[in-house]
Design a protein around this motif. Structure first.
Motif, PDB file in Angstrom:
ATOM      1  N   ASN A 152       1.931 178.173   8.727  1.00  0.00           N
ATOM      2  CA  ASN A 152       1.720 179.335   7.858  1.00  0.00           C
ATOM      3  C   ASN A 152       3.036 179.829   7.271  1.00  0.00           C
ATOM      4  O   ASN A 152       3.077 180.284   6.117  1.00  0.00           O
ATOM      5  N   ALA A 153       4.104 179.753   8.046  1.00  0.00           N
ATOM      6  CA  ALA A 153       5.415 180.141   7.514  1.00  0.00           C
ATOM      7  C   ALA A 153       5.851 179.194   6.401  1.00  0.00           C
ATOM      8  O   ALA A 153       6.415 179.617   5.381  1.00  0.00           O
ATOM      9  N   ALA A 174       6.153 185.987   8.098  1.00  0.00           N
ATOM     10  CA  ALA A 174       5.570 184.756   8.637  1.00  0.00           C
ATOM     11  C   ALA A 174       6.535 184.057   9.594  1.00  0.00           C
ATOM     12  O   ALA A 174       6.130 183.521  10.635  1.00  0.00           O
ATOM     13  N   SER A 213       4.011 180.144   3.391  1.00  0.00           N
ATOM     14  CA  SER A 213       4.598 181.337   2.770  1.00  0.00           C
ATOM     15  C   SER A 213       5.856 180.987   1.988  1.00  0.00           C
ATOM     16  O   SER A 213       6.123 181.579   0.936  1.00  0.00           O
ATOM     17  N   ASP A 216       6.970 188.642   2.643  1.00  0.00           N
ATOM     18  CA  ASP A 216       5.879 187.938   3.321  1.00  0.00           C
ATOM     19  C   ASP A 216       6.403 186.721   4.080  1.00  0.00           C
ATOM     20  O   ASP A 216       5.928 186.409   5.183  1.00  0.00           O
TER      21      ASP A 216
END
Length: 488
Positions: free
Chosen positions: A173-174, A104, A177, A100
């Protein structure tokens, strides 16, 4: 819409577009981490932890992707260290979180690529015929070949910051993650340690029960001999038999629970349960001193808090992208190539074609789609803020729960140890009185049962203390300034 052509000043158009792109401003609101109420100290800090003096609150800077460290080494258990080392390599939940994170980060690169020009090229060969009945057409009734090769470049200067806001959202968002990955690692390693100490607690209980079974079997043989000699009646034999079989049943139940924990540990280490075994070993209960630190430091340690905070930042940037949709888009395009109806003169100068020009396009009416999108992004931002604050509150609750549990279990351990010693002493005195004929065998059975129960309770409490230590470390974020374990 055909592009406007500026054949005499292509450089001027490019300079203007570059200047607009470099001076682009974000449409997102100025981002500030959401405010939360942070207590000055933990209410439960005390026994079993190092209480830290309260100081003024400092703004938290969550370390989203900071490794939690090999926190389990504080217990000094080589078997546990070996099992934990297999989590990163084999645990499938960790591998899923890592995938994931890679996805990302790829999305961040995808959004960042939108800031750069797009270049395409192609070649085509075709033949076409115009109807002979078409009036006024010079090629009516003729078949014409066409050979073409060309390249096109397009670039959207980010005048109103939409692309940059999308990049910022993807980057946040990365980072979330990355924090999710550390949260999964922390959860898996903590669950593994908790299961391991539960298993060792069962090993200690099993040894107590096995020792008791051997002692009860020996006592049964003695009372059976006494019955054959007429010294006692059959009730004493029945009592001894009942006690022996009941203890054997408890020992067998331990085997069932231990097998389930062993299978759970196998899954956490990424190995099929059928191929995994963990031999019994003595329980080494060494409860470490865990410094709880300040509540404000918790916001820097916990990866789930860091992930929630980065998702708030991502939602804030998405508001900017939604706002930028109300402004027109500026697109610069340029194309050049060669085209001819005959292959022979294809590469000659007259076959050259090119175009260069900007295009400004804006939506005049969309039925309220952009307004609805902006409202949705604003609502999503409010939701992420609420989720962030709830995550912080939940983190404080978990720490306080484990601090309280450690204090209570420390007191329970001390009193239970005294109870076990007193029960053992009572058993010794009752056995002497039975040998002297002062009491019945029922008194002995009762004393043995009380002694065994208290010894098991003492072992169970120590196992719960170790599990509470693990859960406190997990609640604190899996890292603190603690000395290195000697058992590396």
């Amino acid at each position: 819409m055909s592009p406007l052509r500026f054949p005499t000043c292509p450089r001027r158009a490019l300079v203007v577009a570059l200047g607009a792109a470099l001076t682009a401003c974000s449409s997102a609101p100025a981002y500030r981490p959401p405010s939360v109420d942070v207590p000055a100290h933990y209410a439960g800090a005390g026994t079993g932890t190092e209480a830290t003096p309260a100081t003024s609150w400092t703004a938290a800077a969550p370390a989203a992707d900071a490794p939690r460290g090999a926190w389990w080494r504080v217990f000094g258990d080589t078997q546990l260290n070996a099992l934990e080392a297999r989590v990163d390599v084999s645990n499938q939940s960790v591998r899923k979180a890592l995938a994931d994170l890679d996805a990302a980060r790829a999305m961040t690169d995808f959004q960042r690529a939108g800031l750069l020009p797009t270049l395409t090229a192609g070649a085509a060969q075709s033949r076409y015929r115009t109807s002979a009945n078409k009036q006024g057409a010079s090629l009516a009734g003729k078949t014409v070949p066409d050979y073409a090769i060309g390249a096109t470049a397009t670039w959207e200067p980010d005048v109103f910051g939409r692309l940059r806001d999308e990049v910022d959202s993807a980057r946040a968002n990365a980072q979330a993650s990355a924090a999710d990955l550390e949260a999964v690692r922390l959860a898996v390693t903590a669950q593994l340690a908790a299961d391991y100490f539960d298993l060792r607690s069962l090993d200690a209980q099993k040894r107590l029960l096995d020792d008791s079974v051997r002692g009860y079997a020996s006592a049964l043989r003695i009372v059976q001999n006494q019955q054959r000699n007429g010294a006692i009646d059959a009730s004493a034999v029945a009592q001894a038999q009942t006690q022996l079989d009941s203890t054997r049943t408890q020992a067998r139940d331990i085997d069932v629970n231990r097998a389930q924990l062993e299978h759970a540990i196998a899954t956490l280490t990424g190995e099929p349960a059928s191929n995994f075994s963990l031999p019994p070993a003595p329980a080494d209960y060494r409860v470490p001193a865990i410094p709880a630190g300040l509540p404000s430091q918790l916001m820097e340690r916990r990866p789930d808090i860091a992930a929630a905070q980065r998702r708030v930042a991502a939602a804030n940037a998405e508001i900017g992208a939604a706002r930028a949709a109300f402004f027109p888009n500026l697109v610069l395009s340029a194309s050049a190539g060669l085209e001819s109806s005959f292959f022979a003169p294809w590469l000659s100068a007259p076959s050259l074609f090119w175009s260069l020009g900007p295009q400004l396009v804006g939506t005049l009416f969309d039925g309220g789609k952009r307004s609805a999108t902006l409202r949705a992004k604003t609502a999503q931002y409010d939701g992420t803020v609420a989720q962030y604050r709830q995550t912080v509150l939940g983190a404080f609750e978990q720490v306080e729960n484990q601090l309280s549990a450690l204090q209570a279990l420390a007191d329970e351990s001390a009193t239970q140890q005294r109870a076990a010693q007193a029960a053992q002493q009572a058993l010794s005195l009752t056995t002497r009185r039975y040998d002297a004929g002062a009491v019945s065998y029922l008194d002995v059975v009762t004393s043995q049962t009380i002694a065994l129960t208290n010894e098991r309770d003492a072992v169970v409490i120590e196992g719960r203390r170790m599990a509470a230590c693990v859960r406190l470390i997990e609640a604190l974020g899996g890292t603190w300034d603690a000395p290195e374990s000697k058992n590396e």
